[in-house]
Design a protein around this motif. Structure first.
Motif, PDB file in Angstrom:
ATOM      1  N   VAL A  28      -2.896  -5.525  -2.034  1.00 55.85           N
ATOM      2  CA  VAL A  28      -3.682  -5.063  -0.885  1.00 55.85           C
ATOM      3  C   VAL A  28      -3.970  -6.255   0.010  1.00 55.85           C
ATOM      4  O   VAL A  28      -4.455  -7.291  -0.460  1.00 55.85           O
ATOM      5  CB  VAL A  28      -5.018  -4.426  -1.340  1.00 55.85           C
ATOM      6  CG1 VAL A  28      -5.808  -3.950  -0.125  1.00 55.85           C
ATOM      7  CG2 VAL A  28      -4.777  -3.287  -2.310  1.00 55.85           C
ATOM      8  N   GLN A  75       3.594   2.444   0.741  1.00 51.77           N
ATOM      9  CA  GLN A  75       2.484   1.696   1.333  1.00 51.77           C
ATOM     10  C   GLN A  75       1.576   2.575   2.161  1.00 51.77           C
ATOM     11  O   GLN A  75       1.977   3.623   2.655  1.00 51.77           O
ATOM     12  CB  GLN A  75       2.990   0.499   2.139  1.00 51.77           C
ATOM     13  CG  GLN A  75       3.709   0.848   3.440  1.00 51.77           C
ATOM     14  CD  GLN A  75       4.126  -0.408   4.181  1.00 51.77           C
ATOM     15  OE1 GLN A  75       4.787  -1.275   3.638  1.00 51.77           O
ATOM     16  NE2 GLN A  75       3.731  -0.509   5.450  1.00 51.77           N
ATOM     17  N   ILE A  76       0.327   2.146   2.255  1.00 49.82           N
ATOM     18  CA  ILE A  76      -0.707   2.875   2.995  1.00 49.82           C
ATOM     19  C   ILE A  76      -1.413   1.866   3.892  1.00 49.82           C
ATOM     20  O   ILE A  76      -1.762   0.786   3.436  1.00 49.82           O
ATOM     21  CB  ILE A  76      -1.766   3.452   2.025  1.00 49.82           C
ATOM     22  CG1 ILE A  76      -1.135   4.464   1.078  1.00 49.82           C
ATOM     23  CG2 ILE A  76      -2.927   4.068   2.787  1.00 49.82           C
ATOM     24  CD1 ILE A  76      -2.092   4.900  -0.038  1.00 49.82           C
ATOM     25  N   VAL A 111      -4.775   1.528   6.540  1.00 45.45           N
ATOM     26  CA  VAL A 111      -5.946   2.149   7.164  1.00 45.45           C
ATOM     27  C   VAL A 111      -6.669   1.099   7.999  1.00 45.45           C
ATOM     28  O   VAL A 111      -6.547  -0.108   7.744  1.00 45.45           O
ATOM     29  CB  VAL A 111      -6.938   2.724   6.106  1.00 45.45           C
ATOM     30  CG1 VAL A 111      -6.283   3.837   5.290  1.00 45.45           C
ATOM     31  CG2 VAL A 111      -7.443   1.630   5.174  1.00 45.45           C
ATOM     32  N   SER A 127      -7.418   3.590  -1.378  1.00 44.64           N
ATOM     33  CA  SER A 127      -5.983   3.337  -1.172  1.00 44.64           C
ATOM     34  C   SER A 127      -5.277   3.120  -2.499  1.00 44.64           C
ATOM     35  O   SER A 127      -4.177   3.637  -2.731  1.00 44.64           O
ATOM     36  CB  SER A 127      -5.782   2.109  -0.276  1.00 44.64           C
ATOM     37  OG  SER A 127      -6.388   2.311   0.973  1.00 44.64           O
ATOM     38  N   THR A 171      -4.848   6.387  -4.391  1.00 44.37           N
ATOM     39  CA  THR A 171      -3.774   7.197  -3.814  1.00 44.37           C
ATOM     40  C   THR A 171      -2.408   6.678  -4.274  1.00 44.37           C
ATOM     41  O   THR A 171      -1.537   7.452  -4.690  1.00 44.37           O
ATOM     42  CB  THR A 171      -3.858   7.169  -2.265  1.00 44.37           C
ATOM     43  OG1 THR A 171      -5.157   7.599  -1.878  1.00 44.37           O
ATOM     44  CG2 THR A 171      -2.800   8.067  -1.649  1.00 44.37           C
TER      45      THR A 171
END
Lengths: 305, 305
Positions: free
Chosen positions: A9, A30-31, A33, A49, A52
């Motif tokens: 992260v 990948q995420i 925000v 995150s 998820t």
């Protein structure tokens, strides 16, 4: 094997990027925000995150990269420029919150150090021993490696290249000092070069203009590239790296920036005839480098001092 | 035990200092001779000094420290400022010449690196992890250690702090560049500050005058100390050491130099409120540090990258 995946992260000033990374450095998912404003909300966004990502791929190791003054050993962020962390025990907080989700180890690292780890393991610094990463974004950050080991310094603050003095009594800097290198060789410096009509353009707009042939925009890149090169020559005198990697948003200009950089650097090299001059290149892994490196550090694949 | 003794030789521009050093870093005996002008005579003087020392104490390991660009791995001096060595295989030449005298291993190292090793093992840097040595003599040289390991850089040229840019388009330097730090913060700079009447005083004469209350001499130390401190702040930004050791002839001025140095350094520290500021101190081992460190490296007692 799925147990070799790790989650990285990267907590930046504008966005949080979380990624599941396999042992070859490939991002499986990948995420991203937007970075919330409060300490609690940042932590909640990271936890959400990671949860998820865990629904799709198994992982037990979490690496977190953060901008700012990171104490790798205690797992605390002592100070961050863009988030109101003040001596926050991020690592232990996250380990506690994610214990029930199968996360058994959490590692915290400065974002530039994590990105350099990623480039060294999987990117443009593979097989290189003495490497500097100089990130040219709004300001200048950086990291250094010697014989494959990250050098953090005694406070974890090594690599603050942007605040070396470039011009005595020069332009004021956000840090409170004057004449810092990043006031002459960064995205901010690029915008200031173009500020003839009072309007402040973004780096991307200046890059588009330069590529469209705008002589003023091209001159801005020339001036910033030159200042970048003169400063790099100082780092070469002090550290004698074999490779300097340029990252950050401004590096997307490629040779438009690196041409003048290389040229100015060569004019100020000490012992130029007796040394192999450091290679100058741009990073290979793009915006996910910090997350990839954090995952790799969590997995224990990148050595560090 | 006598077999733990080693011989260290420091080949400087003006003299060759050879010493038998025991495993506690104590000098059992030492010999100094003027440095001859030819490569062959330098080598012969080293061989002769070592043989003389061997008549008194047994030793099998020889460490040689030399000013200049030393390739530790190949045992060659690629370039030296004061001696006409050009890619000379010093290590192998000495090993060959001294084989019959019981010397079984020869190690070659840059003189600043050797001195820092000695200070780290036996002197002012004992127990410290991230240390810079800045030698302020005629010019400025230096060495750096991270987690107890010497950082040599890719060409063995790391630590050339004196040629970082201090003043853009500033005073010309012997290296061919302009505005180098050592033109403002060295013994040469001290003499230039005093050169009002056209006469060039030595550092020692200026130190005597300053201690006798001469305001012009005191001002010269103030100016040089200030320039030294401003440059050290840049090294702190880049490297975040816990300790900076000042060596070289000018360091003999002690607080007369270090007072203004410390004060100027603190005015240009980035993140000053969030960091433990590096300690500033003078070296402890004096002129034999290079020979002591070379002996220690030969004995294998000081780790290096």
């Amino acid at each position: 094997m799925s147990q070799r995946n790790a989650i990285g992260v990267d907590i930046g000033g504008t966005k949080i990027l979380a990624a599941t990374v396999d042992e070859t450095g490939s991002v499986l998912e990948q995420i991203a925000v937007a970075t919330p404003h409060s300490v609690e909300l940042v932590q909640a966004a990271v936890v959400q995150s990671v949860r998820t990502l865990l629904t799709r791929h198994e992982a037990h190791d979490l690496g977190v990269a953060a901008a700012g003054l990171v104490d790798h050993h205690t797992g605390r962020v002592r100070f961050a420029p863009h988030i109101s962390w003040r001596d926050e025990p991020i690592r232990d907080n996250l380990a506690h919150a994610l214990r029930g989700d199968g996360i058994t180890s959490v590692t915290l690292e400065n974002d530039a150090n994590a990105a350099l780890c990623a480039e060294w393991r999987f990117g443009a610094a593979r097989g290189r021993d003495h490497v500097l990463l100089v990130t040219v974004g709004t300001g200048i950050g950086g990291a250094l490696m010697s014989s494959g080991q990250i050098m953090r310094g005694t406070n974890g603050m090594a690599g603050e290249f942007g605040h070396m003095q470039y011009a005595p009594d020069g332009r004021p800097c956000q840090c409170g000092l004057r004449g810092c290198w990043e006031q002459y060789a960064s995205g901010r410096a690029l915008s200031m070069q173009m500020q003839s009509g009072g309007e402040l353009l973004t780096g991307q707009a200046i890059l588009r203009a330069a590529n469209d042939g705008d002589p003023e925009a091209q001159r801005a890149f020339f001036m910033v590239g030159q200042a970048l090169g003169l400063g790099l020559a100082d780092l070469i005198a002090a550290l004698d790296p074999e490779l300097i990697l340029i990252g950050g948003g401004v590096s997307m200009a490629g040779e438009l920036l690196l041409g003048p950089t290389r040229s100015a650097m060569s004019t100020r090299l000490v012992g130029g005839r007796h040394r192999r001059v450091a290679d100058l290149d741009v990073v290979a892994l793009g915006p996910a480098a910090g997350a990839i490196g954090a995952a790799e550090l969590a997995r224990g694949g990148a050595p560090s001092l």
